[in-house]
Design an enzyme around this catalytic site. Structure first.
Site, mmCIF file in Angstrom:
data_model
loop_
_atom_site.group_PDB
_atom_site.id
_atom_site.type_symbol
_atom_site.label_atom_id
_atom_site.label_comp_id
_atom_site.label_asym_id
_atom_site.label_seq_id
_atom_site.Cartn_x
_atom_site.Cartn_y
_atom_site.Cartn_z
ATOM 1 N N SER A 49 0.740 -0.937 -0.172
ATOM 2 C CA SER A 49 -0.154 -0.344 -0.063
ATOM 3 C C SER A 49 0.965 1.346 -0.017
ATOM 4 O O SER A 49 0.091 2.218 -0.638
ATOM 5 C CB SER A 49 -0.927 0.160 1.393
ATOM 6 O OG SER A 49 -1.652 -0.972 1.377
ATOM 7 N N GLU B 249 -8.436 -10.691 16.928
ATOM 8 C CA GLU B 249 -9.385 -10.830 14.987
ATOM 9 C C GLU B 249 -9.137 -12.134 15.871
ATOM 10 O O GLU B 249 -10.549 -11.824 15.378
ATOM 11 C CB GLU B 249 -8.771 -9.089 14.602
ATOM 12 C CG GLU B 249 -8.637 -7.878 15.634
ATOM 13 C CD GLU B 249 -8.244 -7.177 14.286
ATOM 14 O OE1 GLU B 249 -8.592 -6.005 13.552
ATOM 15 O OE2 GLU B 249 -7.258 -8.084 13.082
ATOM 16 N N ASP C 227 5.990 -0.401 7.319
ATOM 17 C CA ASP C 227 5.702 -1.724 8.506
ATOM 18 C C ASP C 227 7.901 -1.569 8.817
ATOM 19 O O ASP C 227 8.133 -1.406 9.328
ATOM 20 C CB ASP C 227 5.219 -2.458 8.353
ATOM 21 C CG ASP C 227 3.854 -2.607 8.578
ATOM 22 O OD1 ASP C 227 3.852 -1.272 8.436
ATOM 23 O OD2 ASP C 227 3.322 -3.721 7.999
ATOM 24 N N GLY D 8 3.626 -10.940 16.716
ATOM 25 C CA GLY D 8 4.958 -10.047 16.352
ATOM 26 C C GLY D 8 5.656 -10.388 15.224
ATOM 27 O O GLY D 8 4.569 -11.236 14.048
ATOM 28 N N ARG E 46 2.398 6.053 -7.955
ATOM 29 C CA ARG E 46 1.264 6.871 -7.919
ATOM 30 C C ARG E 46 1.293 7.783 -7.492
ATOM 31 O O ARG E 46 0.997 8.635 -9.068
ATOM 32 C CB ARG E 46 -0.234 6.244 -7.483
ATOM 33 C CG ARG E 46 0.001 4.408 -7.949
ATOM 34 C CD ARG E 46 -1.485 4.435 -7.915
ATOM 35 N NE ARG E 46 -3.113 4.737 -8.629
ATOM 36 C CZ ARG E 46 -3.974 5.144 -7.952
ATOM 37 N NH1 ARG E 46 -4.077 4.136 -7.426
ATOM 38 N NH2 ARG E 46 -4.953 6.010 -9.024
ATOM 39 N N ALA F 50 -1.113 -11.320 21.886
ATOM 40 C CA ALA F 50 -1.895 -10.668 22.898
ATOM 41 C C ALA F 50 -2.367 -8.857 22.278
ATOM 42 O O ALA F 50 -2.937 -8.496 22.612
ATOM 43 C CB ALA F 50 -1.378 -10.092 24.415
ATOM 44 N N HIS G 279 -30.047 10.678 17.666
ATOM 45 C CA HIS G 279 -30.947 9.822 18.671
ATOM 46 C C HIS G 279 -31.780 9.068 17.899
ATOM 47 O O HIS G 279 -32.344 9.228 17.167
ATOM 48 C CB HIS G 279 -31.127 10.677 19.792
ATOM 49 C CG HIS G 279 -32.490 9.799 21.358
ATOM 50 N ND1 HIS G 279 -31.771 8.771 21.662
ATOM 51 C CD2 HIS G 279 -33.767 9.048 20.729
ATOM 52 C CE1 HIS G 279 -32.261 8.280 22.335
ATOM 53 N NE2 HIS G 279 -33.294 8.302 21.511
#
Length: 468
Positions: free
Chosen positions: A17, A191, A317, A276, A24, A185, A457
């Site tokens: 990504s 998930e 990352d 990890g 781009r 954890a 509401h």
């Protein structure tokens, strides 16, 4: 395949990504001759083995929960049994493949040269690209971006750990397992545990402490762990795996310490490690270009995504900053604007403060800003006002008390103006709720600003603008 270019203005190593967004922007917006080199499928972790297939699986889990809850709304709905995992996986894989194709077409539309192969730095301005057929080409580039992401890890020191798989391997599981053990954890383990449990899998989650999601606010940790235990996830607290055995039928026996005792579970179909990730820098030739890494192997970058080598940059990352897809995309686009855009963009950079994040747990979790302990450390407890609310979402009004999931919200406000410096929510729809409130927090909203917004509401989100 056409011969690849030998010269380019901007070469991006990694077609995830962050890399694709940067390339781009450089080519499509600023007309820069750009190239992306990727050895796997386009889209990186998020599209192929992360956010996208995970969220599709999360939706399947929500459907399973809805079928179970339908009777409380007067519907005579039978649970479809068994859940057709192979068909679901086939459709999920097809969706991912469509996205791979869309990414490739988007690169072509922006006139980015896409090369399927592996890149290795030879110098600060040259890269060796190994193509699928084994041939090698050297590409000279004026500027280079490293956006190779990371890989999930499996701990090598535990005997039998190799019998497990990592989070990538989760998406290769062909049939719905009966019994699964997850270790970790963080986001991924939590998930996966919630999804598998909702789909009827006996789910064991091994964590080292009393709570999971330990980077989140204590309220989130406490409420989510209690809820996971309520819905049937077997949370093994203060546990540590000691060994794993595999029998002739392929079933696993998991041996572990929990508290002071030694225990084991058997007949486990899959062990999933979610302990990890490590940066994917092996074989990249960083030393040849003088690119420095820290003690954990992440590429060192400054606030402008510059590495230690001039004209080499890194996003995503592999930098070990905030490891989220939208962060990599945002950092990459700002980098492209700074490098190739008009003069007024020369100091453009991503602000890593107040990045919203969501865990697609059961129920969903949303967080932005400081946790309460972080806020106390920064501002002092005497300068904070904490607003909290716990309630049951209206959706559960038709259900028995034991079937009702919790909702809990917390606002952390600092200073006399009560600026909102932290917002933490758990409950139905938290992922969608957080996006709008994230805008408000990033704009510096105060508690008074929240109060001045008329509530919608009945919704759960209205609680955030009516807290007392």
């Amino acid at each position: 395949m056409a011969p690849i270019s030998r010269e380019t203005d901007f070469l991006v190593i990694g077609g995830g990504s962050g890399g694709i967004a940067t390339a781009r922007a450089a080519a499509g917006k600023y007309g820069i001759k750009s190239m992306v080199v990727e050895g796997k499928r386009l889209g990186g972790t998020c599209v192929n083995v992360g956010c996208v297939p995970k969220k599709v699986t999360f939706y399947a889990a929500l459907v399973a929960e809805t079928i179970h809850q339908a009777k409380d709304y007067g519907f005579s709905v039978e649970q479809t049994a068994p859940f057709d995992w192979p068909t679901f996986k086939q459709k999920r894989d097809a969706y991912v493949a469509r996205l791979n194709g869309i990414y490739e077409r988007n690169l072509a539309n922006d006139k980015v040269e896409y090369v399927h192969g592996w890149a290795k730095l030879l110098s600060p301005n040259s890269v060796e690209v190994t193509l699928d057929d084994g041939t090698k080409s050297v590409v000279n580039a004026k500027k280079i971006l490293i956006a190779v992401g990371g890989n999930p890890t499996i701990p090598p020191h535990i005997p039998g750990s190799e019998y497990g798989t990592n989070s990538d391997g989760f998406f290769d599981i062909d049939t719905l397992p009966k019994k699964v053990a997850l270790v970790g954890a963080g986001y991924i383990a939590v998930e996966f545990a919630g999804m598998l449990n909702a789909l009827g899998v006996e789910t064991h989650l091994f964590i080292r402490h009393d709570t999971f999601l330990r980077s989140f606010d204590p309220m989130i940790q406490q409420v989510s762990v209690k809820e996971y235990e309520r819905i049937g996830v077997k949370v093994h607290k203060k546990s540590q795996l000691t060994s794993v055995q595999k029998d002739a039928a392929g079933k696993l026996a998991i041996n572990f310490k929990e508290g002071e005792g030694e225990q084991s579970i058997s007949d486990v179909d899959h062990l999933i490690w979610a302990v990890g990730r490590t940066p994917a820098v092996e074989g990249l030739g960083l030393d040849k270009a003088g690119v420095k890494t820290n003690e954990k192997g992440y590429i060192e970058v400054d606030e402008y995504q510059n590495t230690s080598t001039e004209n080499i940059y890194a996003v995503g990352d592999v930098c070990g900053q905030v490891e989220l897809t939208p962060v990599a995309i945002a950092a990459g686009r700002k980098l492209a604007a700074r490098l190739f855009g008009p003069e007024e963009f020369r100091t453009l950079k991503l602000n890593y403060d107040n990045v919203p994040s969501v865990v697609f747990a059961h129920p969903e979790i949303g967080s932005i800003g400081l946790t309460e302990p972080e806020a106390v450390a920064k501002y002092g407890a005497e300068n904070l006002k904490i607003y909290k609310s716990s309630f049951t979402a209206m959706y559960y009004a038709m259900m028995k008390p034991e079937d009702k999931a919790p909702t809990a919200y917390k606002l952390i406000c600092a200073g006399p103006e009560e600026k909102v410096v932290g917002l933490h929510i758990i409950g139905l729809g938290s992922g969608e709720i957080l996006q709008g409130f994230g805008v408000a927090v990033n704009m510096g909203a105060t508690k008074a600003d929240f109060d001045n917004c008329v509530a919608i509401h009945p919704t759960s989100a209205e609680e955030l603008v009516t807290l007392k």
